[in-house]
Design an enzyme around this catalytic site. Structure first.
Site, mmCIF file in Angstrom:
data_model
loop_
_atom_site.group_PDB
_atom_site.id
_atom_site.type_symbol
_atom_site.label_atom_id
_atom_site.label_comp_id
_atom_site.label_asym_id
_atom_site.label_seq_id
_atom_site.Cartn_x
_atom_site.Cartn_y
_atom_site.Cartn_z
ATOM 1 N N SER A 243 0.853 -1.191 0.000
ATOM 2 C CA SER A 243 0.000 0.000 0.000
ATOM 3 C C SER A 243 0.887 1.238 0.000
ATOM 4 C CB SER A 243 -0.888 0.012 1.236
ATOM 5 O OG SER A 243 -0.107 0.324 2.369
ATOM 6 N N LYS A 244 0.228 2.371 0.030
ATOM 7 C CA LYS A 244 0.971 3.640 -0.006
ATOM 8 C C LYS A 244 1.974 3.748 1.139
ATOM 9 C CE LYS A 244 -2.457 6.388 -2.358
ATOM 10 N NZ LYS A 244 -3.755 6.928 -2.017
ATOM 11 N N ARG A 245 1.647 3.102 2.231
ATOM 12 C CA ARG A 245 2.562 3.113 3.369
ATOM 13 C C ARG A 245 3.961 2.662 2.982
ATOM 14 N NH1 ARG A 245 2.437 -0.600 6.752
ATOM 15 N NH2 ARG A 245 0.820 -1.819 5.740
ATOM 16 N N GLY A 247 5.735 3.423 0.615
ATOM 17 C CA GLY A 247 6.509 4.362 -0.179
ATOM 18 C C GLY A 247 6.100 4.309 -1.627
#
Ligand code: GLU
Length: 463
Positions: A243-245, A247
């Protein structure tokens, strides 16, 4: 049989790394079999689709070099065709109008839940031989539902996951057109895969649940059923869903961060697929090796270190002049304009062996253009009182020496010998002053590229 594959992204965000892998595998499968690869933009979710996201998909595909033979086709432009097929299904008795209101369906759902049943449409408007349907209400615009078979199984041999068998009893009558007449997602996919003569549907396994419904609709249309290969998801470095977490998950973010498309492609190719122990290969090689048998059904885990390792490898191999073009743009973003292509090439040659991304490479070249400010602790450590007179002598010699990398090396070496020192004793303060860092490639090479004038100017600040 002609192999025809497609990549069918929904333009609701950027092209992410999982989507790019799906595209890569579909593309490679078509290339391997000398078939066709089709790009289809599934933009019927009007609320979430954006032109920017379409552009991001096209840019990502272009940057990776995933060329398509047909398309891009846009589902929003195919509405007349979907309406035509809906009409055909109504006429052939494969679909029917359903007038159940929202409230009715909600009540049905609640009573099913209370009884501990799985909520599903109960077929109240489904026409059957000898069944009396209610009178159609005037004030409820109907949806259109697919008449899913009620008995038997849908079974397919998934080319990644193996045999999958779903009972038709688990599938209720899917809405294929909403009350406003717009066709729904699963239906559009079916019509497109049929019209586009797709032989192999290679897609993420978040679509496994759609497959039995799609197969039933294809059968109702008398369409050939493609083969399906559902790719397992990609997990982040930490084993969690990517996910966006984590990076950079957008493909173009990798571009911005300084990854080469060759490295990203090579990396993605190995994400869930293998060819023995081969790790480094180009796309021509990949296309000749690629098959669906060697795709693992288990989730693949992202490994940034490995991607960096591959990127470093491809940076070392890349055409220097091409690298210089890229780095010039990055330097410009750092406020450094009008760099000489030739000088830049020399600087890159010096640094590319020790760098993992192009951005890192660009950052490490900044000192060539802007006088660095060495850290105080580094100065104190390396520019000691005992070495200062030695460096003063060196400055004098450098004023008149020949200016080649070799000549500069000889001058430093002479000073080192004459003073009975070890090389680093002289090289370290030079590094710190000239590059702003205690780590650099051979200092004589750096000095040669910096040029006599800049070298003397930077050194003299400290004397
Ligand atoms: N549009 C779908 C997605 O972006 C893919 C549909 C398909 O491949 O069948 O997830």
């Amino acid at each position: 049989m002609t192999i025809r594959t497609r990549f069918a992204p929904s333009p609701t965000g950027f092209l992410h790394i999982g989507g790019a892998r799906t595209a890569l595998f579909s593309w490679a499968y078509a290339r391997k079999h000398h078939g066709q690869f089709i790009l289809r933009i599934e933009d019927t979710d009007v609320a979430r689709s954006t032109p920017e996201a379409v552009q991001a998909i096209l840019d990502g595909m272009h940057w990776l070099g995933l060329d398509y033979d047909e398309g891009p086709f846009y589902q929003m432009q195919r509405m007349p065709r979907y309406r035509e097929v809906i009409q055909q299904m109504l006429e052939q008795g494969h679909a029917y109008y359903c007038y159940a209101s929202k409230e009715e369906l909600e009540a049905l759902r609640e009573s099913q839940m209370q009884q501990g049943l799985k909520p599903r449409y109960d077929g109240r408007w489904r026409p059957e031989a000898g069944k009396q349907l209610p009178n159609a209400p005037q004030d409820v615009p109907p949806v259109i539902r697919f008449k899913n078979p009620q008995t038997g199984f849908v079974e397919w041999n998934d080319l990644v996951k193996g045999s999958i068998r779903i009972s038709n009893e688990e599938l209720d009558d899917l809405i294929i057109a909403r009350a406003d007449g717009t066709p729904t997602y699963n239906f559009c996919v079916v019509v497109d895969d049929y019209d586009m003569k797709i032989s192999h549907v290679i897609r993420g396994d978040d679509h496994v649940n759609n497959t039995p419904r799609q197969i039933n609709m294809l059968r109702a249309l008398g369409a050939p059923v493609p083969k399906y290969a559902h790719l397992s998801m990609i997990l982040g470095d930490d084993g969690q869903k990517l996910s966006k977490r984590h990076g950079a998950v957008s493909v173009m973010q990798y571009h911005e961060d300084g990854y080469l498309p060759e490295a990203v492609l090579n990396y993605l190719a190995r994400l869930g697929w293998s060819h023995g122990d081969d790790e480094i290969f180009d796309m021509q090689q990949f296309c000749s090796w690629f098959d669906l048998d060697h795709i693992t059904p288990s989730a693949a885990q992202f490994n940034t270190e490995k991607l960096n390792w591959l990127n470093a490898h491809y940076i070392k191999q890349a055409d220097l002049s091409g690298l210089a073009d890229d780095i010039a743009v990055r330097l410009e973003q750092l406020g450094i304009q009008n760099v000489s292509h030739e000088t830049l090439t020399q600087q890159i040659a010096l640094y590319r062996e020790r760098t993992q991304t192009l951005q890192e490479l660009a950052n490490s070249l900044v000192y060539f253009y802007q006088t660095p400010e060495p850290a105080q602790d580094q100065l104190e450590k390396h520019l000691t009182d005992d070495i200062k007179p030695v460096l003063s002598n060196l400055i004098e010699l450098l004023k008149t020496s020949e200016w080649t990398a070799d000549a500069v090396h000889h001058v430093i070496d002479k000073i080192v010998q004459d003073n009975g020192l070890k090389f680093p004793k002289v090289a370290m303060p030079l590094r710190v002053i000239l590059t702003g860092s205690a780590q650099s490639p051979s200092i004589n090479e750096v000095m040669y590229i910096l040029g006599r004038e800049v070298v003397l100017k930077r050194l003299q600040q400290f004397f």
